[in-house]
Each structure stands twice: as C-alpha cells, then as structure tokens.
Design a protein around this motif. Structure first.
Motif, short mmCIF file in Angstrom:
data_model
loop_
_atom_site.label_atom_id
_atom_site.label_comp_id
_atom_site.label_asym_id
_atom_site.label_seq_id
_atom_site.Cartn_x
_atom_site.Cartn_y
_atom_site.Cartn_z
N PHE A 76 0.83 -1.20 0.00
CA PHE A 76 0.00 0.00 0.00
C PHE A 76 0.87 1.25 0.00
O PHE A 76 1.79 1.38 0.80
CB PHE A 76 -0.91 0.02 1.23
N PHE A 77 0.52 2.20 -0.90
CA PHE A 77 1.22 3.47 -1.00
C PHE A 77 0.20 4.60 -1.08
O PHE A 77 -0.90 4.42 -1.60
CB PHE A 77 2.10 3.51 -2.26
N ARG A 78 0.59 5.77 -0.54
CA ARG A 78 -0.20 6.98 -0.69
C ARG A 78 0.70 8.05 -1.29
O ARG A 78 1.91 8.05 -1.06
CB ARG A 78 -0.73 7.48 0.66
N SER A 79 0.10 8.96 -2.04
CA SER A 79 0.88 10.01 -2.67
C SER A 79 0.61 11.37 -2.04
O SER A 79 -0.46 11.61 -1.49
CB SER A 79 0.56 10.08 -4.17
N CYS A 80 1.61 12.25 -2.14
CA CYS A 80 1.50 13.65 -1.73
C CYS A 80 1.87 14.46 -2.96
O CYS A 80 2.85 14.16 -3.62
CB CYS A 80 2.46 13.97 -0.61
N ALA A 81 1.12 15.50 -3.25
CA ALA A 81 1.39 16.31 -4.44
C ALA A 81 2.65 17.13 -4.29
O ALA A 81 3.31 17.44 -5.26
CB ALA A 81 0.20 17.21 -4.73
N ARG A 82 2.99 17.53 -3.07
CA ARG A 82 4.19 18.33 -2.85
C ARG A 82 4.85 17.88 -1.56
O ARG A 82 4.22 17.25 -0.73
CB ARG A 82 3.85 19.81 -2.81
N PRO A 83 6.11 18.22 -1.36
CA PRO A 83 6.80 17.80 -0.14
C PRO A 83 6.11 18.36 1.11
O PRO A 83 5.57 19.45 1.10
CB PRO A 83 8.20 18.40 -0.28
N ARG A 84 6.14 17.61 2.17
CA ARG A 84 5.50 17.99 3.43
C ARG A 84 6.53 17.97 4.55
O ARG A 84 7.53 17.30 4.47
CB ARG A 84 4.40 17.00 3.79
N LEU A 85 6.24 18.67 5.61
CA LEU A 85 7.08 18.63 6.79
C LEU A 85 6.69 17.48 7.69
O LEU A 85 7.44 17.09 8.57
CB LEU A 85 6.98 19.94 7.56
N PHE A 86 5.49 16.94 7.48
CA PHE A 86 4.99 15.85 8.32
C PHE A 86 5.59 14.53 7.86
O PHE A 86 5.98 14.38 6.72
CB PHE A 86 3.47 15.76 8.23
N ARG A 87 5.60 13.57 8.75
CA ARG A 87 6.10 12.25 8.38
C ARG A 87 5.14 11.57 7.41
O ARG A 87 5.53 10.84 6.53
CB ARG A 87 6.28 11.41 9.64
N ALA A 88 3.84 11.80 7.60
CA ALA A 88 2.82 11.20 6.74
C ALA A 88 2.05 12.30 6.04
O ALA A 88 2.01 13.42 6.49
CB ALA A 88 1.87 10.33 7.55
N CYS A 89 1.42 11.96 4.94
CA CYS A 89 0.61 12.94 4.22
C CYS A 89 -0.74 13.09 4.91
O CYS A 89 -1.43 12.10 5.12
CB CYS A 89 0.35 12.46 2.80
#
Length: 96
Positions: free
Chosen positions: A73-86
C-alpha cells in the motif's frame, strides 16, 4: 475454441496506490516506477508506504522489495510535506 482472447497474467506483485490497484512482475521497484504504474500522478509526487498502520516515506531512489503474498500500500502527496505522513485532502480543506 479460440474466442480471440489471449491469456495474459496480471502480474505477480499487487500494488495499491491511493486506492488504485496495479500489478507488476518486478520484485524490486523504485518510487518513480510506482508513480508510472499509477499513470495519473504528477512526476514529482512524494510517496509514503503504509506498513501495519505506520507510514514510511519513500525516497525517489530507494528500491522497494514487494511480496507476492500481500498487497503493498502506497499513498501520494502532491508536494513535499514537513509531516512524516501525508495528511488527508479532507483535513487540508478543513484547515484552510
């Protein structure tokens, strides 16, 4: 009797990317290959892998070992985040 259909395997390794199921025959894949398998993600999308309820960031060059016995299982983020998870898109709309 041949109906015009040929037997095609779906792939030995199943990947869930944002709820979209895809299959591959490669045991080792990079984040770029997972994004390409999805087909609708931005080329610079960041991926996190979900393992036993934990989210683990995936680097662009990291080789990921897939298992034939379970779905990855994978999830995507559109841009970099400061959080560990999206955070979920719903959470982002509420925070704005």
């Amino acid at each position: 009797m041949n109906q015009g259909f040929e037997h095609q395997g779906i792939g030995r390794y199943i990947i869930d990317i944002d709820g979209c199921l895809r299959a591959t025959n490669s045991m080792l894949v990079k984040a770029e290959e997972i994004i390409a398998l999805h087909g609708r993600l931005a080329h610079d999308a960041q991926l996190v892998r979900e393992i036993n309820g934990e989210t683990v960031p995936v680097s662009r060059r990291e080789r990921i070992v897939l298992s034939e016995d379970s779905v990855s299982f994978f999830r995507s983020c559109a841009r970099p985040r400061l959080f560990r998870a999206c955070p979920s898109p719903r959470f982002e709309r509420l925070a704005a």
